[in-house]
Design a protein around this motif. Sequence first.
Motif, PDB file in Angstrom:
ATOM      1  N   GLN A  86      28.876  21.499  10.000  1.00 17.84           N
ATOM      2  CA  GLN A  86      29.952  22.369   9.518  1.00 17.84           C
ATOM      3  C   GLN A  86      30.618  21.771   8.294  1.00 17.84           C
ATOM      4  OE1 GLN A  86      32.815  24.659  12.141  1.00 17.84           O
ATOM      5  NE2 GLN A  86      34.216  23.092  11.346  1.00 17.84           N
ATOM      6  N   HIS A 145      38.840  27.679   9.276  1.00 18.02           N
ATOM      7  CA  HIS A 145      37.964  27.783  10.428  1.00 18.02           C
ATOM      8  C   HIS A 145      38.772  28.348  11.603  1.00 18.02           C
ATOM      9  CE1 HIS A 145      34.641  25.714   8.581  1.00 18.02           C
ATOM     10  NE2 HIS A 145      35.320  24.591   8.396  1.00 18.02           N
ATOM     11  N   THR A 152      34.968  31.837  10.791  1.00 17.42           N
ATOM     12  CA  THR A 152      35.370  31.102   9.587  1.00 17.42           C
ATOM     13  C   THR A 152      35.665  32.106   8.482  1.00 17.42           C
ATOM     14  OG1 THR A 152      34.119  29.107  10.125  1.00 17.42           O
ATOM     15  CG2 THR A 152      34.604  29.488   7.805  1.00 17.42           C
ATOM     16  N   GLN A 184      25.737  27.480   7.884  1.00 18.93           N
ATOM     17  CA  GLN A 184      27.094  27.584   8.390  1.00 18.93           C
ATOM     18  C   GLN A 184      27.256  28.704   9.412  1.00 18.93           C
ATOM     19  OE1 GLN A 184      29.673  25.252   7.399  1.00 18.93           O
ATOM     20  NE2 GLN A 184      27.712  24.320   6.826  1.00 18.93           N
ATOM     21  N   PRO A 216      30.115  31.062  13.246  1.00 15.46           N
ATOM     22  CA  PRO A 216      29.404  29.787  13.134  1.00 15.46           C
ATOM     23  C   PRO A 216      28.060  29.805  13.864  1.00 15.46           C
ATOM     24  CG  PRO A 216      31.722  29.389  13.502  1.00 15.46           C
ATOM     25  CD  PRO A 216      31.512  30.876  13.668  1.00 15.46           C
TER      26      PRO A 216
END
Length: 334
Positions: A238, A262, A277, A299, A319
Amino acid sequence: MIDALERDLGLSEAQVITRLANEERAMAAEASLTTALGSSYGGAWLNDDASKFMVATTDPATTKAIEAQGAQPVVVSRSLDQLNGIMQALDQAPQQAKDGATLWFVDVKTNTVSVQAPTVEAAQALVAATDVDKSAVTVAATAEQPTTFINIIGGAAYYIGGSRCSVGFAVTRGSTPGFTTAGHCGRAGAATSSPTGTFQGSSFPGNDYAWVAAPGNTATPYVRGSGGANVTVRGSTQASVGSSICRSGSTTGWRCGTIQQHNASVRYAQGTVNGLTRTSACAQPGDSGGSFISGSQAQGMTSGGSGNCSVGGTTYHQPVNEALSVYGLTLRTG
């Protein structure tokens, strides 16, 4: 075309030109004879060097009409309609019998239907599962293992019925290739095309992730980047808030921004999704499910947002690591 045929068929330029002319004449003759012979028509083919055009018929009385078209008649016992009827019966055989076979096709040269499988017994099992005329079918073992040639690449389009979404990241589960995408794109059991696959798991709202199993396609470690170039995925660590990030989707292509936050919760009309995110990269409908990547690190998958790529906007991604963990997936990296 002439250059390619010289290369791939091992012919001279003159031989290619002659072959193409013969093939053009054969096409015209076949179109005419298919109608003229009616139910007696048994199919047509060129010999290996395309110097002779063969036309099959079940009626010896039609041979003169075939010769009049510059073709060589071949009297056979089965019409093409009969062979196609056998094919239809095989196509409608129980799925278990078809699963054991590799391919089946009308072979006009032998006036039969050919069934091929990894073993002769498996081919015979498909034939036995139907009530077709067994004398009209040949069986054989084959080493062929046909697969589709679609590469699974992040950001590429795929289709669910009349809807379009985007591939997130290529993954595998055991030996099965597939891809991650957005959960709102489809429910478990939904079928996809281009690439062909099936949603195996989907979570939305609450989350917005899903994975599609796409056996027969090739999982690649790439995301479609700018100008047709591919970006190689090397992991899924991340990225920090403030990092640059780019997303790839089938509507707006390659767009970039920065990570703003996030662990955002977003309320859509269908319900709230948590753990997203927030980014300043833009997106539009059809980009859903597509790849978000920072540097070489995967990501997440495009979930939703506001604005568009004309005026700018905010886009959220799910994510990817959560989806990998939940479904036991391995991210394809290079």
